[in-house]
Design a protein around this motif. Sequence first.
Motif, PDB file in Angstrom:
ATOM      1  N   ASP A 183       0.814  -1.220   0.000  1.00 45.20           N
ATOM      2  CA  ASP A 183       0.000   0.000   0.000  1.00 45.20           C
ATOM      3  C   ASP A 183       0.853   1.280   0.000  1.00 45.20           C
ATOM      4  OD1 ASP A 183       0.994  -0.240   2.529  1.00 45.20           O
ATOM      5  OD2 ASP A 183      -0.916   0.075   3.576  1.00 45.20           O
ATOM      6  N   PHE A 184       2.176   1.123  -0.238  1.00 47.77           N
ATOM      7  CA  PHE A 184       3.024   2.314  -0.298  1.00 47.77           C
ATOM      8  C   PHE A 184       2.682   3.124  -1.542  1.00 47.77           C
ATOM      9  CE2 PHE A 184       6.698   4.664  -1.864  1.00 47.77           C
ATOM     10  CZ  PHE A 184       7.099   5.360  -0.731  1.00 47.77           C
ATOM     11  N   VAL A 185       2.499   4.431  -1.362  1.00 51.65           N
ATOM     12  CA  VAL A 185       2.198   5.331  -2.472  1.00 51.65           C
ATOM     13  C   VAL A 185       3.111   6.549  -2.370  1.00 51.65           C
ATOM     14  CG1 VAL A 185       0.467   6.801  -3.578  1.00 51.65           C
ATOM     15  CG2 VAL A 185      -0.215   4.608  -2.587  1.00 51.65           C
ATOM     16  N   LEU A 186       3.728   6.902  -3.477  1.00 54.90           N
ATOM     17  CA  LEU A 186       4.548   8.115  -3.527  1.00 54.90           C
ATOM     18  C   LEU A 186       3.614   9.302  -3.731  1.00 54.90           C
ATOM     19  CD1 LEU A 186       7.601   8.848  -3.538  1.00 54.90           C
ATOM     20  CD2 LEU A 186       7.480   8.824  -6.026  1.00 54.90           C
ATOM     21  N   ASP A 187       3.608  10.243  -2.782  1.00 53.93           N
ATOM     22  CA  ASP A 187       2.684  11.377  -2.891  1.00 53.93           C
ATOM     23  C   ASP A 187       3.343  12.657  -2.393  1.00 53.93           C
ATOM     24  OD1 ASP A 187       2.690  11.219  -0.092  1.00 53.93           O
ATOM     25  OD2 ASP A 187       0.854  10.034  -0.024  1.00 53.93           O
ATOM     26  N   GLU A 188       2.573  13.723  -2.356  1.00 52.29           N
ATOM     27  CA  GLU A 188       3.099  15.035  -1.955  1.00 52.29           C
ATOM     28  C   GLU A 188       3.610  15.039  -0.521  1.00 52.29           C
ATOM     29  OE1 GLU A 188       3.686  17.519  -3.786  1.00 52.29           O
ATOM     30  OE2 GLU A 188       2.581  17.038  -5.620  1.00 52.29           O
ATOM     31  N   GLN A 189       3.048  14.145   0.325  1.00 50.46           N
ATOM     32  CA  GLN A 189       3.452  14.108   1.732  1.00 50.46           C
ATOM     33  C   GLN A 189       4.836  13.496   1.932  1.00 50.46           C
ATOM     34  OE1 GLN A 189       0.006  13.640   0.971  1.00 50.46           O
ATOM     35  NE2 GLN A 189      -0.051  15.762   1.669  1.00 50.46           N
ATOM     36  N   ASN A 190       5.175  12.478   1.122  1.00 52.51           N
ATOM     37  CA  ASN A 190       6.446  11.788   1.363  1.00 52.51           C
ATOM     38  C   ASN A 190       7.511  12.041   0.288  1.00 52.51           C
ATOM     39  OD1 ASN A 190       5.708  10.145  -0.819  1.00 52.51           O
ATOM     40  ND2 ASN A 190       4.950   8.495   0.488  1.00 52.51           N
ATOM     41  N   ILE A 191       7.147  12.746  -0.797  1.00 56.11           N
ATOM     42  CA  ILE A 191       8.101  12.911  -1.901  1.00 56.11           C
ATOM     43  C   ILE A 191       9.371  13.628  -1.453  1.00 56.11           C
ATOM     44  CG2 ILE A 191       6.980  15.047  -2.710  1.00 56.11           C
ATOM     45  CD1 ILE A 191       8.785  12.444  -4.904  1.00 56.11           C
TER      46      ILE A 191
END
Length: 687
Positions: free
Chosen positions: A183-191
């Motif tokens: 369920d890992f997703v690269l998004d604005e929070q973790n980029i």
Amino acid sequence: MPAELTSFVGRTRLLANLKRHLSESNLVTVTGIGGVGKSRTVLRLAHQVRSQFTDGVWFADLARLQDAGMVKNTIASALGVADQSARGESESLSEWVGDRDMLLILDTCEHLIEGCAELIDELLHANPRLKVLATSRQSLHLPYEHVVPVPPLAVPGDNAEENLFTNESVQLFAARAGAVVPDFVLDEQNIGSVAELCRRLDGIPLAIELAAVRLRALSVDQILGLLTDRFSLLAGASRTALPRHQTLRAAIGWSHELCEPAERLLWARLSAFAGDFELDAARFVCSDDRLPAEDITDLVTGLVEKSILLIKSDHAGVRYKLIDTLAEYGVEWLEKLGETETLRHKHLAYYLSLARRSEDAWSGPRQIYWFVRMRQEHDNVRLALEHALRTPGDSPLALELLSSLWFMWICCGFVREGRIYLERALRANPAASKERCKALWVLSYVRSAQGDSAGALESAEQCSSEAVLVGDSRAVILASKMQGTAALLQGDLQKASALLGMAIEFNTGNKELNPGLLPAIVELSIVLTTQGELYEAESLLIEVLEVCKQRGELFVSSYASWALALPLMYTGRPAEALAKAQEALRIKRYFHDTLGTLIVLESSAKILAVLERAELAAQLLGALQKNWKNSGLPMLGAPFLTTEHEKCVKECQKLLGESGYNAAFERGTRLDLDEASTLALGEVDAA
């Protein structure tokens, strides 16, 4: 041939380059540090080109082989050659290869270089149609070999215009993270954290993949926080991986074992550098009785061939680099050897010597060389300064290093950093001395470049007082010049004229053009122009430009050309004035002179308005508003600039009307400094 068990990320240009070399050469060796992705890249290439070879692509993995005498036997097994006769392996292999149209891949040759090279030579002489693709941490040293180094993946920040989400290091982390934590997703929070992690791991695929495995128990931010010891953190990726790929330390340790003892010692000592370095620096810093200076060149070459050192060659020369991960490994060895402090001190001594040489040469024909060189040495200069400021007894050396590099802070784009270090070094050295006096006038110069005229005046006056105490007449003269600069910025023309005139008078017999004589004449010409003494200002500036031409000085000549544009404009020669302003802009392209470019653009807008090219002038005014905000105090707060700026705005509004002016101004606000310069130079149309 092994199947591709994981997705392949990035390397588009590298794969295209490899295909080209493979079409042109019978032997291509792919080199690179451990964990950089040599084997994976070659496997991807093999799957892409397999249809081009009638007799197929054959893959021999030599990683687990320890006996060099078994190379031929291992390759024969990989090819399925079941020869039970008493013939030698070479003979049976050559016969089997025959005239087949095939690609042979030999993976991991570095520990078996001689055996691999010998066999490849025999096979290629037996079959000119054969293509061989080898992976190794060093080249095979065959005369017809094409060597293609595999660099680390591009990391965030390598390309300022790149979207973080499309960076190949980030994409690799996201792909491997998704396999570990579905369920890992690269998004604005973790980029931001992922980008920083990839940058800290130097874009090494093995390191990135090992970090992704840690997501089973840690967040990205936690991994980042624990990265101080990357070698212990990045362990245990896969039970099926080779031992040398199960931890980052093992991968690098394998490379370490392949090096000769002298190469290992040099590796450790080279970790004393920050970023990249030149060969002469390595000779000075790393040599002693155990590593004679005359041996350093060959040892550096050996480390390049073993993919420990990266090499960068351009018009400025050849530089070498230990990426951070390998440098950290070297630092550990340097500590074990007990040589850390010795190397740090030699590093400081080298950069102090380089600073003296660059200062002496700055105002001459190699000015652009020194501009490029000292920008390249920025990280090492910073490291040397930190060492000097932290080491008891060495803080006076920090003063000398900082003040010798006055041109680096002023002319190379590091004004803010120069001020921070100068103020810190002056606090660490409170007693009056010649070194402190020089640092004080340099600080005044730096503060003026920031528009801090009050601070500039304060440090110049302090310099003057202390110079009298220690008997430093040159510092007194330079303090007068810096006080004159501050007075000009404050609009006190009478005081500026007196101080600059005095500095020029006492500097005339001095062979040093910078920073006392020529800048003082340029600034005095600005005073004269502002006071309406236009032909006298013009005469002074023509003399300055002639001296600059004779000496090969470019930086001051750009300011002199700009300053000359002003009396030309005021005496009814706007076309000549524009040509001079454009000449100044062209020179400033060689330097990271943001302040100077902004000042020239201010005058260019004014000249264009006089020429009734008001739309272009208004666009430049829009660009100036945006770029002054990004760069510091608009127009340095100097009345001679602000007054002319306001007049230019009114003139453009009068010529274009309110709505026309606003539209052109708005278009200009979208331009960065380079685009605004290009526009002012007439190199693109207004659209």
